[in-house]
Design a protein around this motif. Structure first.
Motif, PDB file in Angstrom:
ATOM      1  N   LYS A 586       0.830  -1.202   0.000  1.00 25.67           N
ATOM      2  CA  LYS A 586       0.000   0.000   0.000  1.00 25.67           C
ATOM      3  C   LYS A 586       0.865   1.252   0.000  1.00 25.67           C
ATOM      4  CE  LYS A 586      -3.590   2.307   2.775  1.00 25.67           C
ATOM      5  NZ  LYS A 586      -4.432   2.186   3.996  1.00 25.67           N
ATOM      6  N   ARG A 587       1.904   1.236   0.818  1.00 25.88           N
ATOM      7  CA  ARG A 587       2.771   2.420   0.937  1.00 25.88           C
ATOM      8  C   ARG A 587       3.604   2.660  -0.316  1.00 25.88           C
ATOM      9  NH1 ARG A 587       6.306   1.340   5.693  1.00 25.88           N
ATOM     10  NH2 ARG A 587       5.377  -0.721   5.895  1.00 25.88           N
ATOM     11  N   ASP A 592      -2.201   4.809  -5.366  1.00 25.48           N
ATOM     12  CA  ASP A 592      -3.159   4.527  -4.281  1.00 25.48           C
ATOM     13  C   ASP A 592      -4.238   3.534  -4.708  1.00 25.48           C
ATOM     14  OD1 ASP A 592      -1.892   6.303  -2.519  1.00 25.48           O
ATOM     15  OD2 ASP A 592      -2.983   8.006  -3.381  1.00 25.48           O
ATOM     16  N   ALA A 593      -3.802   2.472  -5.388  1.00 24.06           N
ATOM     17  CA  ALA A 593      -4.753   1.464  -5.849  1.00 24.06           C
ATOM     18  C   ALA A 593      -4.966   0.351  -4.827  1.00 24.06           C
ATOM     19  CB  ALA A 593      -4.268   0.860  -7.168  1.00 24.06           C
ATOM     20  N   ILE A 594      -4.240   0.394  -3.715  1.00 25.79           N
ATOM     21  CA  ILE A 594      -4.318  -0.674  -2.709  1.00 25.79           C
ATOM     22  C   ILE A 594      -4.920  -0.125  -1.423  1.00 25.79           C
ATOM     23  CG2 ILE A 594      -3.005  -2.393  -1.399  1.00 25.79           C
ATOM     24  CD1 ILE A 594      -0.924  -2.360  -3.634  1.00 25.79           C
ATOM     25  N   THR A 600      -4.551  -6.795   8.378  1.00 28.90           N
ATOM     26  CA  THR A 600      -5.706  -7.375   7.679  1.00 28.90           C
ATOM     27  C   THR A 600      -5.369  -7.474   6.188  1.00 28.90           C
ATOM     28  OG1 THR A 600      -6.721  -5.209   7.269  1.00 28.90           O
ATOM     29  CG2 THR A 600      -7.325  -6.352   9.314  1.00 28.90           C
ATOM     30  N   PRO A 601      -5.922  -8.467   5.482  1.00 29.31           N
ATOM     31  CA  PRO A 601      -5.622  -8.629   4.055  1.00 29.31           C
ATOM     32  C   PRO A 601      -5.985  -7.378   3.257  1.00 29.31           C
ATOM     33  CG  PRO A 601      -6.700 -10.582   4.907  1.00 29.31           C
ATOM     34  CD  PRO A 601      -6.802  -9.544   5.990  1.00 29.31           C
ATOM     35  N   HIS A 602      -5.103  -7.020   2.334  1.00 33.39           N
ATOM     36  CA  HIS A 602      -5.322  -5.842   1.509  1.00 33.39           C
ATOM     37  C   HIS A 602      -6.026  -6.206   0.203  1.00 33.39           C
ATOM     38  CE1 HIS A 602      -2.936  -3.954   4.497  1.00 33.39           C
ATOM     39  NE2 HIS A 602      -2.568  -2.893   3.760  1.00 33.39           N
ATOM     40  N   VAL A 603      -6.490  -5.187  -0.507  1.00 33.41           N
ATOM     41  CA  VAL A 603      -7.222  -5.381  -1.763  1.00 33.41           C
ATOM     42  C   VAL A 603      -6.689  -4.401  -2.812  1.00 33.41           C
ATOM     43  CG1 VAL A 603      -9.463  -5.293  -2.910  1.00 33.41           C
ATOM     44  CG2 VAL A 603      -9.302  -6.145  -0.557  1.00 33.41           C
ATOM     45  N   ILE A 604      -6.540  -4.894  -4.044  1.00 30.09           N
ATOM     46  CA  ILE A 604      -6.084  -4.046  -5.152  1.00 30.09           C
ATOM     47  C   ILE A 604      -7.270  -3.662  -6.022  1.00 30.09           C
ATOM     48  CG2 ILE A 604      -4.613  -3.918  -7.205  1.00 30.09           C
ATOM     49  CD1 ILE A 604      -2.754  -5.942  -5.911  1.00 30.09           C
ATOM     50  N   ASP A 605      -7.431  -2.363  -6.235  1.00 35.05           N
ATOM     51  CA  ASP A 605      -8.489  -1.852  -7.116  1.00 35.05           C
ATOM     52  C   ASP A 605      -7.994  -1.982  -8.561  1.00 35.05           C
ATOM     53  OD1 ASP A 605     -10.236  -0.346  -8.676  1.00 35.05           O
ATOM     54  OD2 ASP A 605     -10.601   1.114  -7.077  1.00 35.05           O
ATOM     55  N   LYS A 617       7.021  -6.520  -6.049  1.00 30.03           N
ATOM     56  CA  LYS A 617       8.436  -6.358  -5.744  1.00 30.03           C
ATOM     57  C   LYS A 617       8.667  -6.128  -4.252  1.00 30.03           C
ATOM     58  CE  LYS A 617      12.457  -3.550  -7.002  1.00 30.03           C
ATOM     59  NZ  LYS A 617      12.950  -2.410  -7.818  1.00 30.03           N
ATOM     60  N   ASN A 618       7.760  -5.402  -3.599  1.00 28.29           N
ATOM     61  CA  ASN A 618       7.954  -5.045  -2.194  1.00 28.29           C
ATOM     62  C   ASN A 618       7.345  -6.047  -1.214  1.00 28.29           C
ATOM     63  OD1 ASN A 618       9.259  -2.182  -1.882  1.00 28.29           O
ATOM     64  ND2 ASN A 618       7.872  -2.006  -3.631  1.00 28.29           N
ATOM     65  N   CYS A 619       6.468  -6.915  -1.693  1.00 27.65           N
ATOM     66  CA  CYS A 619       5.832  -7.892  -0.790  1.00 27.65           C
ATOM     67  C   CYS A 619       6.837  -8.955  -0.352  1.00 27.65           C
ATOM     68  CB  CYS A 619       4.640  -8.550  -1.467  1.00 27.65           C
ATOM     69  SG  CYS A 619       3.794  -9.727  -0.403  1.00 27.65           S
ATOM     70  N   LYS A 620       6.991  -9.138   0.948  1.00 31.26           N
ATOM     71  CA  LYS A 620       7.951 -10.098   1.496  1.00 31.26           C
ATOM     72  C   LYS A 620       7.329 -11.465   1.749  1.00 31.26           C
ATOM     73  CE  LYS A 620      10.671  -6.481   3.764  1.00 31.26           C
ATOM     74  NZ  LYS A 620      11.208  -5.978   5.058  1.00 31.26           N
ATOM     75  N   PHE A 621       6.048 -11.602   1.489  1.00 39.05           N
ATOM     76  CA  PHE A 621       5.354 -12.837   1.837  1.00 39.05           C
ATOM     77  C   PHE A 621       4.777 -13.567   0.615  1.00 39.05           C
ATOM     78  CE2 PHE A 621       4.905  -9.706   5.273  1.00 39.05           C
ATOM     79  CZ  PHE A 621       5.594 -10.362   6.287  1.00 39.05           C
ATOM     80  N   GLY A 622       5.077 -13.084  -0.586  1.00 39.22           N
ATOM     81  CA  GLY A 622       4.572 -13.725  -1.791  1.00 39.22           C
ATOM     82  C   GLY A 622       3.065 -13.682  -1.892  1.00 39.22           C
TER      83      GLY A 622
END
Length: 627
Positions: A586-587, A592-594, A600-605, A617-622
Motif C-alpha cells: 500500500k505504501r 493509491d490502488a491498494i 488485515t488482508p489488503h485489496v487491489i483496485d 516487488k515489495n511484498c515479502k510474503f509472496g
C-alpha cells in the motif's frame, strides 16, 4: 614514408613485445619489459571505469619505481564485456576482472613488484578448486573460440601503428603490391570461400571481380561501419581494437578493383571508434601505408571518414552511398548494382568491417587455410555480440558450424537464475527467432535461413522463459517503424499497420481473423518493399508466429499473456491467506490502488492499478499474484 624494408625492420624490432602478450612462463629474449599490463579501453570497459583504473595503475607503477619494468597498454575489447573493467598481466596471463582503482595498489605491490598473483581478484573461471591458475584459452568462454577477425582486439594498442605492424600488419598489403596481380587477389578470395559478414552472405571475391571488370575513370571502395542492429557491437569493437586491419584490407581492395579512394561510413554514436579511426588514418598516411606512394610501390590510395546520424536504413548499401553523397539516406532500385553504378555513379564495392577484418589473414595464410575452417558452404569464422538473458555477455568469434547450444550453454555460460532457454534472435530486426527445440542447429548461412532466421551482422540475443514472444516481435517492429526511410509504401505503411496489429494482440483486442491478416500483410511487405529493410521487417513476426503461435492464440483467444509480460492482459491481486497486512504494498503503490488496514488482508483496485509491479516487488510474503 616506409619502404617495405623499413616495414620489416619495425616488425622485427617490435614482434617480441607483442609476442609476450600470450600465456607464457618466460619473457621473450628481446623484450625490454618484465611484465606488460593490458587494460581494456573499449566502450564497454570505459563505461565501467577502465580509464580511472588505468590512471591509478600509472600512478602506482611510478610510485613503486616500476616504469622501466612494466609496460601499460590500453587495448580494445577482450570479449568478456560483463566482467569489465578487465586487466591482464603478462607473461603470466593473469586475468583480473571487475577491477576498481582501489584494488590497483595491492595488485601492483603483490603481483607486479613481488611476483605473487592476487588470486581472489582473478576471473573465477581461471582459478581451479585446488588454486591452480589456468590460461584464458582453457576457460569455457574462450576454448571453443577461434579469433581471426578479432585476433588483435585485446592484444595491441589500437592507437599505435607500430604495434599493428608487430603482429604482421601491412605485410599482406606489401605482398599484394609486389607479387600479386589483381586477378590473383580475386582468385584467393574466391578459393577461400569468404562471404560477406554484413548479412547477405554474398561471395566477396565475386563482388570484387564484378567491380574490377568495369571500365571507368574512377572507382570507389566503401566500408559499412554503420551497425544499426539493436544489441550488435561487433564492428564497433573491431574498429576500437584494430582499426588498421580495416585500412589495410580496403587498400588491398582498392588495388584489386582499380580504385584510389575509399570511404568508411561510421555512425557518430561510436565516438571511440571514430577517434581511433582518425588516429589510424593519420598514422597510415605518416608511415606511407596510405597516400600517393604506398610502401614505395607507386600505388595511390586514400581513405576518408563519413559520419552517419544513426539511421538503420543506411546499413543498406545504396542508402549508405546516397548518404555519403550528401543526400538523405534512401535506397535506390537495383539493378544497376553498386559494382556497376554505385557511389557518385561509379563502380563501387562495399563490405562491412568484419568482412575486411578477414582479408589480410587470407592473403598471408592462403585461401586453403581459411577454407579449411567452417562448413562446406560457410567458410571461416563468425563474430557474434552475445547479449540478453545470458551469463557471459560479450563478444565471441567461433568457426562457422558451431551449434547454438555450444554458444549459449558453453561459451555464454547458459541462462542465469536457473531459467530455461526459450529462443535466440539472430540478425536483429531483419532476422528471426530460433526456438529451444532447434538449439543444436549449426550456425551458418544455410541452416539459419532454413529456420526462418538469418546470420545478419552478428547480433545474438538470448531469451528465457520469462520473455513473451509477441512482445519481442512488437519490440523489433517498433524499431523498424521508426527507422523506415518512408520512400516506399509497403515499408512506410506496412510496418506501421503490422505494428498496430501486434499492439492490438498485446492489449487483448485482436481476433483470430487478425492473425490471418497479419500473415498476408507480411507476405506483401516481403515481396513488394524496395529494400531489405522493408523486405525483412516482418521476419520477427513471421518466425515467432511459426514457432510460438500458441502464445499469439493465448493473447487473442484467452486474453492472457503466458509469460506475464503484456501489461494490458495482466491482473494483480492479493492472496488473502498469505497477506499479513504489513502495508508495504500500500505504501509503495504510486496510484493509491491498494486499500486495507494493518494486519488485515489488503485489496487491489483493478481499475486504478497501472500494473507497475511495485506491490509484488515489495511484498515479502509472496502475497501478490498475477493472472
Amino acid at each position: 614514408m616506409l619502404t617495405i624494408e623499413e616495414l620489416n625492420k619495425i616488425y622485427n624490432s617490435k614482434k617480441d613485445l607483442v609476442a609476450m602478450r600470450h600465456h607464457s612462463s618466460e619473457v621473450p629474449k628481446n623484450c625490454e619489459y618484465k611484465r606488460q599490463v593490458l587494460i581494456c579501453g573499449g566502450t564497454g570497459c570505459n563505461s565501467s571505469g577502465s580509464k580511472k583504473v588505468m590512471e591509478a595503475l600509472y600512478e602506482e607503477v611510478e610510485k613503486n619505481g616500476l616504469e622501466n619494468e612494466v609496460k601499460i597498454v590500453r587495448t580494445g575489447c577482450f570479449g568478456l564485456c560483463s566482467l569489465g573493467p578487465i586487466m591482464i598481466v603478462y607473461p603470466e596471463g593473469s586475468f583480473y576482472a571487475r577491477v576498481t582503482p582501489d584494488e590497483i595498489p595491492r595488485i601492483v605491490k603483490e603481483h607486479l613488484k613481488e611476483g605473487n598473483v592476487v588470486k581472489e581478484m582473478l576471473y573465477e573461471d581461471t582459478v581451479k578448486e585446488d588454486g591452480t591458475v589456468i590460461s584464458l584459452d582453457e576457460t569455457a568462454f574462450y576454448k571453443k573460440q577461434l579469433r581471426i577477425a578479432l585476433r588483435n582486439c585485446g592484444v595491441i594498442d589500437p592507437e599505435d601503428i607500430e604495434e599493428y605492424i608487430a603482429t604482421g600488419g601491412y605485410q599482406a598489403l606489401a605482398k599484394v603490391l609486389t607479387s600479386m596481380s589483381q586477378q590473383d587477389v580475386i582468385d584467393e578470395l574466391l578459393k577461400s570461400g569468404l562471404r560477406g559478414r554484413g548479412g547477405g552472405g554474398f561471395p566477396t571475391g565475386r563482388k570484387w571481380s564484378f567491380a574490377m571488370a568495369q571500365e571507368n575513370d574512377q572507382k570507389y571502395v566503401c566500408c559499412n561501419a554503420d551497425e544499426g542492429d539493436p544489441g550488435a557491437f561487433m564492428d564497433r569493437s573491431i574498429l576500437e581494437g584494430d582499426p588498421h586491419t580495416v585500412l589495410e584490407a580496403m587498400t588491398i581492395a582498392g588495388y584489386t578493383i582499380g580504385a584510389n579512394q575509399g570511404y568508411i561510413y561510421v555512425r557518430a554514436e561510436y565516438p571511440v571508434a571514430v577517434e581511433r579511426l582518425k588516429i589510424a588514418i593519420a598514422q597510415a598516411k605518416e608511415y606511407g601505408t596510405l597516400g600517393d606512394n604506398i610502401l614505395g610501390t607507386g600505388f595511390k590510395f586514400d581513405i576518408e571518414l563519413r559520419l552517419g546520424a544513426g539511421a538503420f536504413v543506411c546499413g543498406e548499401e545504396t542508402a549508405l552511398m546516397t548518404s555519403i553523397e550528401g543526400n538523405r539516406g534512401e535506397p535506390r532500385p537495383r539493378p544497376p548494382f553498386p559494382a556497376v553504378k554505385g557511389l557518385f555513379g561509379k563502380p563501387t564495392i562495399l563490405n562491412n568491417v568484419e568482412t575486411y577484418a578477414n582479408i589480410c589473414q587470407i592473403i598471408l595464410n592462403g585461401s586453403e587455410w581459411f577454407a579449411n575452417m567452417g562448413t562446406e558452404t560457410s567458410k571461416g569464422t563468425k563474430v557474434f555480440a552475445l547479449g540478453g538473458k545470458i551469463t557471459n555477455v560479450g563478444l565471441v568469434e567461433v568457426p562457422m558450424g558451431t551449434t547454438l547450444r555450444e554458444i549459449v550453454e558453453e561459451i555464454g555460460g547458459g541462462v542465469p537464475n536457473g531459467k530455461k532457454f526459450k529462443a535466440a534472435q539472430t540478425g536483429g530486426p531483419s532476422g528471426g527467432c530460433i526456438p529451444a527445440c532447434h538449439i543444436d542447429v549449426p550456425i551458418d548461412f544455410e541452416h539459419l535461413s532454413a529456420l526462418g532466421s538469418m546470420m545478419g551482422s552478428g547480433g545474438l540475443i538470448v531469451m528465457d522463459e520469462d520473455n513473451c514472444m509477441v512482445d519481442i516481435a512488437k519490440f523489433f517492429l517498433e524499431f523498424t517503424v521508426d527507422e523506415s526511410c518512408g520512400k516506399c509504401t509497403p515499408c512506410r505503411i506496412g510496418t506501421k499497420r503490422l505494428y498496430e496489429f501486434i499492439e492490438k494482440i498485446t492489449k487483448g483486442e485482436a481476433t483470430l481473423e487478425d492473425i490471418e491478416t497479419i500473415k498476408e500483410l507480411c507476405e506483401h511487405m516481403k515481396s513488394t518493399s524496395l529494400c531489405a529493410l522493408g523486405q525483412t521487417a516482418s521476419n520477427p513476426v513471421v518466425s515467432t508466429m511459426r514457432y510460438f503461435e500458441d502464445e499469439y492464440v493465448a493473447h487473442v483467444k484467452d486474453k492472457t499473456c503466458p509469460s506475464g509480460v503484456c501489461k494490458d492482459l495482466l491482473t494483480y491481486s492479493v492472496i488473502a491467506d498469505k497477506c499479513k497486512g504489513c502495508t508495504l504494498c500500500k505504501r509503495n503503490c504510486p496510484v493509491d490502488a491498494i486499500s486495507g488496514e494493518v494486519k488485515t488482508p489488503h485489496v487491489i483496485d483493478r481499475h486504478k492499478c497501472i500494473k507497475c509491479g511495485l506491490c509484488m516487488k515489495n511484498c515479502k510474503f509472496g502475497a501478490i499474484e498475477i493472472k
